[in-house]
Motif scaffolding. Structure first.
Motif, PDB file in Angstrom:
ATOM      1  N   ILE A  57       0.870  -1.174   0.000  1.00 52.97           N
ATOM      2  CA  ILE A  57       0.000   0.000   0.000  1.00 52.97           C
ATOM      3  C   ILE A  57       0.908   1.225   0.000  1.00 52.97           C
ATOM      4  N   ASN A  58       1.123   1.775  -1.164  1.00 53.96           N
ATOM      5  CA  ASN A  58       2.058   2.874  -1.310  1.00 53.96           C
ATOM      6  C   ASN A  58       1.483   4.164  -0.742  1.00 53.96           C
ATOM      7  N   LEU A  59       2.286   4.841   0.050  1.00 56.32           N
ATOM      8  CA  LEU A  59       1.920   6.151   0.573  1.00 56.32           C
ATOM      9  C   LEU A  59       2.802   7.180  -0.113  1.00 56.32           C
ATOM     10  N   PRO A  60       2.377   7.721  -1.245  1.00 56.18           N
ATOM     11  CA  PRO A  60       3.231   8.637  -1.997  1.00 56.18           C
ATOM     12  C   PRO A  60       3.579   9.871  -1.195  1.00 56.18           C
ATOM     13  N   LEU A  61       4.815  10.329  -1.394  1.00 56.99           N
ATOM     14  CA  LEU A  61       5.304  11.495  -0.669  1.00 56.99           C
ATOM     15  C   LEU A  61       4.729  12.766  -1.264  1.00 56.99           C
ATOM     16  N   GLU A  62       4.427  13.710  -0.405  1.00 58.29           N
ATOM     17  CA  GLU A  62       3.931  15.001  -0.848  1.00 58.29           C
ATOM     18  C   GLU A  62       4.827  16.097  -0.302  1.00 58.29           C
ATOM     19  N   ASN A  63       5.306  16.954  -1.211  1.00 60.98           N
ATOM     20  CA  ASN A  63       6.131  18.098  -0.836  1.00 60.98           C
ATOM     21  C   ASN A  63       7.408  17.702  -0.108  1.00 60.98           C
ATOM     22  N   VAL A  64       7.878  16.484  -0.380  1.00 59.90           N
ATOM     23  CA  VAL A  64       9.124  16.023   0.225  1.00 59.90           C
ATOM     24  C   VAL A  64       9.943  15.337  -0.846  1.00 59.90           C
ATOM     25  N   ASP A  65      11.221  15.697  -0.949  1.00 59.94           N
ATOM     26  CA  ASP A  65      12.113  15.054  -1.898  1.00 59.94           C
ATOM     27  C   ASP A  65      12.815  13.902  -1.189  1.00 59.94           C
ATOM     28  N   ALA A  66      12.376  12.669  -1.453  1.00 64.81           N
ATOM     29  CA  ALA A  66      12.919  11.501  -0.745  1.00 64.81           C
ATOM     30  C   ALA A  66      14.392  11.321  -0.993  1.00 64.81           C
ATOM     31  N   LYS A  67      14.898  11.813  -2.141  1.00 66.40           N
ATOM     32  CA  LYS A  67      16.306  11.621  -2.461  1.00 66.40           C
ATOM     33  C   LYS A  67      17.219  12.586  -1.722  1.00 66.40           C
ATOM     34  N   SER A  68      16.626  13.598  -1.094  1.00 66.60           N
ATOM     35  CA  SER A  68      17.461  14.584  -0.425  1.00 66.60           C
ATOM     36  C   SER A  68      17.251  14.598   1.077  1.00 66.60           C
ATOM     37  N   PHE A  69      16.722  13.482   1.613  1.00 57.29           N
ATOM     38  CA  PHE A  69      16.573  13.400   3.056  1.00 57.29           C
ATOM     39  C   PHE A  69      17.926  13.534   3.734  1.00 57.29           C
ATOM     40  N   SER A  70      17.956  14.227   4.823  1.00 59.83           N
ATOM     41  CA  SER A  70      19.080  14.142   5.740  1.00 59.83           C
ATOM     42  C   SER A  70      18.568  13.410   6.964  1.00 59.83           C
ATOM     43  N   HIS A  71      19.484  12.895   7.756  1.00 59.41           N
ATOM     44  CA  HIS A  71      19.053  12.203   8.974  1.00 59.41           C
ATOM     45  C   HIS A  71      18.320  13.175   9.890  1.00 59.41           C
ATOM     46  N   LYS A  72      18.707  14.448   9.838  1.00 55.83           N
ATOM     47  CA  LYS A  72      18.095  15.444  10.703  1.00 55.83           C
ATOM     48  C   LYS A  72      16.629  15.659  10.374  1.00 55.83           C
ATOM     49  N   SER A  73      16.251  15.489   9.114  1.00 52.28           N
ATOM     50  CA  SER A  73      14.862  15.732   8.710  1.00 52.28           C
ATOM     51  C   SER A  73      14.007  14.478   8.764  1.00 52.28           C
ATOM     52  N   PHE A  74      14.619  13.322   8.989  1.00 51.94           N
ATOM     53  CA  PHE A  74      13.873  12.074   8.897  1.00 51.94           C
ATOM     54  C   PHE A  74      12.825  11.950   9.998  1.00 51.94           C
ATOM     55  N   ALA A  75      13.177  12.325  11.229  1.00 54.93           N
ATOM     56  CA  ALA A  75      12.222  12.228  12.332  1.00 54.93           C
ATOM     57  C   ALA A  75      10.985  13.070  12.042  1.00 54.93           C
ATOM     58  N   HIS A  76      11.188  14.250  11.477  1.00 54.64           N
ATOM     59  CA  HIS A  76      10.057  15.104  11.129  1.00 54.64           C
ATOM     60  C   HIS A  76       9.212  14.453  10.031  1.00 54.64           C
ATOM     61  N   PHE A  77       9.874  13.837   9.084  1.00 54.57           N
ATOM     62  CA  PHE A  77       9.166  13.157   7.997  1.00 54.57           C
ATOM     63  C   PHE A  77       8.247  12.066   8.535  1.00 54.57           C
ATOM     64  N   ILE A  78       8.742  11.284   9.475  1.00 56.58           N
ATOM     65  CA  ILE A  78       7.929  10.217  10.060  1.00 56.58           C
ATOM     66  C   ILE A  78       6.731  10.811  10.782  1.00 56.58           C
ATOM     67  N   GLU A  79       6.942  11.889  11.516  1.00 57.49           N
ATOM     68  CA  GLU A  79       5.862  12.495  12.286  1.00 57.49           C
ATOM     69  C   GLU A  79       4.744  13.017  11.374  1.00 57.49           C
ATOM     70  N   ILE A  80       5.113  13.697  10.294  1.00 59.71           N
ATOM     71  CA  ILE A  80       4.072  14.281   9.451  1.00 59.71           C
ATOM     72  C   ILE A  80       3.311  13.221   8.665  1.00 59.71           C
ATOM     73  N   ASN A  81       3.882  12.013   8.585  1.00 56.77           N
ATOM     74  CA  ASN A  81       3.203  10.944   7.854  1.00 56.77           C
ATOM     75  C   ASN A  81       2.404  10.010   8.766  1.00 56.77           C
ATOM     76  N   LYS A  82       2.450  10.234  10.058  1.00 56.87           N
ATOM     77  CA  LYS A  82       1.670   9.400  10.970  1.00 56.87           C
ATOM     78  C   LYS A  82       0.174   9.395  10.633  1.00 56.87           C
ATOM     79  N   PRO A  83      -0.446  10.558  10.390  1.00 58.00           N
ATOM     80  CA  PRO A  83      -1.879  10.534  10.076  1.00 58.00           C
ATOM     81  C   PRO A  83      -2.209   9.734   8.824  1.00 58.00           C
TER      82      PRO A  83
END
Length: 454
Positions: A57-83
């Motif tokens: 079940i793919n959850l496509p990314l919105e307004n996020v460039d998956a190829k440019s994640f830094s470790h610092k931004s990953f925790a925020h990414f997980i949080e905004i995708n919880k809903p």
């Protein structure tokens, strides 16, 4: 017939996602599962999985460039995708082919905040730990030092001291601690993962008992919940040939394979070392990753631009420089006598599976830690370097410098390939290789060894 259904939430990185899919394929022989990937690798993986018992079940990314994640931004990414994950799980029962009730969440080791969702649905959570048992022990130890003994973990940065902890019989030099524990931005979320892992029903680790017996036994004393060893979990679809018995082969006919991305000066030093060593080689040469990014590495348009002048002409017939390489297919060849590896855990397990001795050259994340475990703790590898500078993924302001000279690398190549000590090391790795295959065979230590979902 009603089955219990599991929801897998992997980290959006191919190395983590692939191993979780392979583990899920073993589990769904018993119960169906739904995979909720949050990255772009889903389609190819879903196509390669020959089972209808895993739904992607793919959850496509919105307004996020998956190829440019830094470790610092990953925790925020997980949080905004919880809903979005919560919404997808709530709709699982309504999807075509649904035959079960929700039994639990299986979360990547870096997606532990999703435990909150499992609690909301009233089901248990399990962590899939895609690294070594020893590294799990380190995480639990450091978290305990800070929470129970009020030790400031960041004080270990640039320390000349050593760290004793239960998962190793040898003290770990502080300089080999992963960067994620040594920066103000990363230490808090990293230790929070350890706290969360303690609260899960069980930890599923991609290792096997015969590889890390001491580290595995130490986890109970470190306060870990139930532990289930399921490794080595590998994706061997690229395997083109079974590993042959190399016992009678001349070491001089073996290839040495080198993979990684370095700056131009380091690439030239490595090339000079390869040339001086006189050994055949296959060199996978990629462009350095942009600082602060985790995007996929790219090949050079023309590797001549970063190699010593005339290198390719002089090495014709002895060595070959390529771009991307199918790692599993290469390691499966009987002529591979050594593998210069960054020491990602998946690569380590693949090398062991095929009985190939590793020469360690870690670059980022917990790779330095894994290198120490292989060389010092387990005696299964030879060191080229273990103490490279801070990695560019974790710290974007790092300046990459030459960390090893041609003379140094040449000496380590000979240590890897030549002499009685090299032969003994190769024999030891082959023995562990045989144990890795037996672990997954019927009756082996990793064969249906866990029943956490009963």
């Amino acid at each position: 017939m009603i089955h219990a259904e599991l929801v897998f939430v992997p980290m959006p990185a191919k190395g983590h996602l692939v191993s979780m899919v392979e583990m899920a394929k073993l589990l769904v022989d018993r119960d169906p599962a739904s995979m909720l990937p949050m990255d772009s690798h889903t389609n190819s993986l879903a196509t390669s999985v020959a089972t209808t018992r895993i739904r992607f079940i793919n959850l496509p990314l919105e307004n996020v460039d998956a190829k440019s994640f830094s470790h610092k931004s990953f925790a925020h990414f997980i949080e905004i995708n919880k809903p979005r994950v919560k919404q997808a799980v709530a709709k699982l029962a309504d999807l075509p082919g649904s035959t079960g009730t929700l039994a639990g969440f299986v979360l990547d080791m870096l997606c532990t905040t999703m435990i909150d969702l499992a609690d909301e649905f009233g089901v248990p959570s399990y962590v899939f730990f895609a690294s070594s048992a020893a590294f799990l022990g380190l995480m639990l130890h450091l978290q305990s030092l800070q929470d129970e003994h009020r030790v400031d973990i960041i004080e270990f940065k640039d320390s000349a001291g050593e760290l004793d902890f239960l998962s190793f019989t040898n003290p770990l030099p502080s300089k080999l601690l992963p960067s994620l524990f040594l920066t103000n931005e990363l230490v808090r979320p990293s230790l929070e993962h350890a706290r969360r892992i303690r609260a899960t029903r069980a930890i599923i680790i991609n290792t096997f008992d015969e590889l890390e017996p001491h580290a595995v036994r130490s986890l109970a004393d470190l306060g870990a919940p139930a532990v289930y060893l399921v490794g080595p979990i590998l994706n061997l679809t690229g395997e083109t040939k079974k590993k042959a018995d190399d016992s009678g082969e001349d070491n001089g006919n073996r290839l040495r394979r080198c993979v990684g991305s370095f700056d131009e000066d380091q690439v030239k030093e490595m090339a000079r070392a390869l040339e001086r060593s006189g050994h055949r080689f296959l060199r996978s040469l990629r462009q350095p990753r942009p600082k602060g990014k985790v995007e996929i590495l790219s090949d050079y348009m023309d590797p001549v631009e970063v190699l010593p002048e005339g290198f390719l002409d002089r090495m014709a017939g002895l060595g070959k420089v390529i771009g991307w390489a199918p790692q599993v297919a290469v390691l499966a060849q009987s002529g591979i006598g050594g593998f210069v590896s960054r020491c990602g855990w998946n690569s380590i397990l693949e090398s062991i599976w095929f009985g190939v001795v590793v020469a360690t050259w870690p670059l980022y994340a917990e790779q330095q830690f894994h290198a120490f475990e292989l060389v010092v703790e387990l005696g299964l590898a030879v060191e080229i370097r273990m103490d490279c500078g801070r990695d560019s993924w974790m710290e974007s302001d790092v300046v990459v410098i030459v960390v090893a000279t041609a003379d140094e690398i040449e000496g380590r190549i000979k240590n890897l390939m030549e002499g009685e000590e090299a032969g003994e090391r190769r024999k030891k790795v082959k023995e562990v290789s045989e144990k890795s295959r037996k672990a997954l065979a019927e009756g082996g230590s990793s064969y249906f060894v866990f029943r956490p979902f009963d």
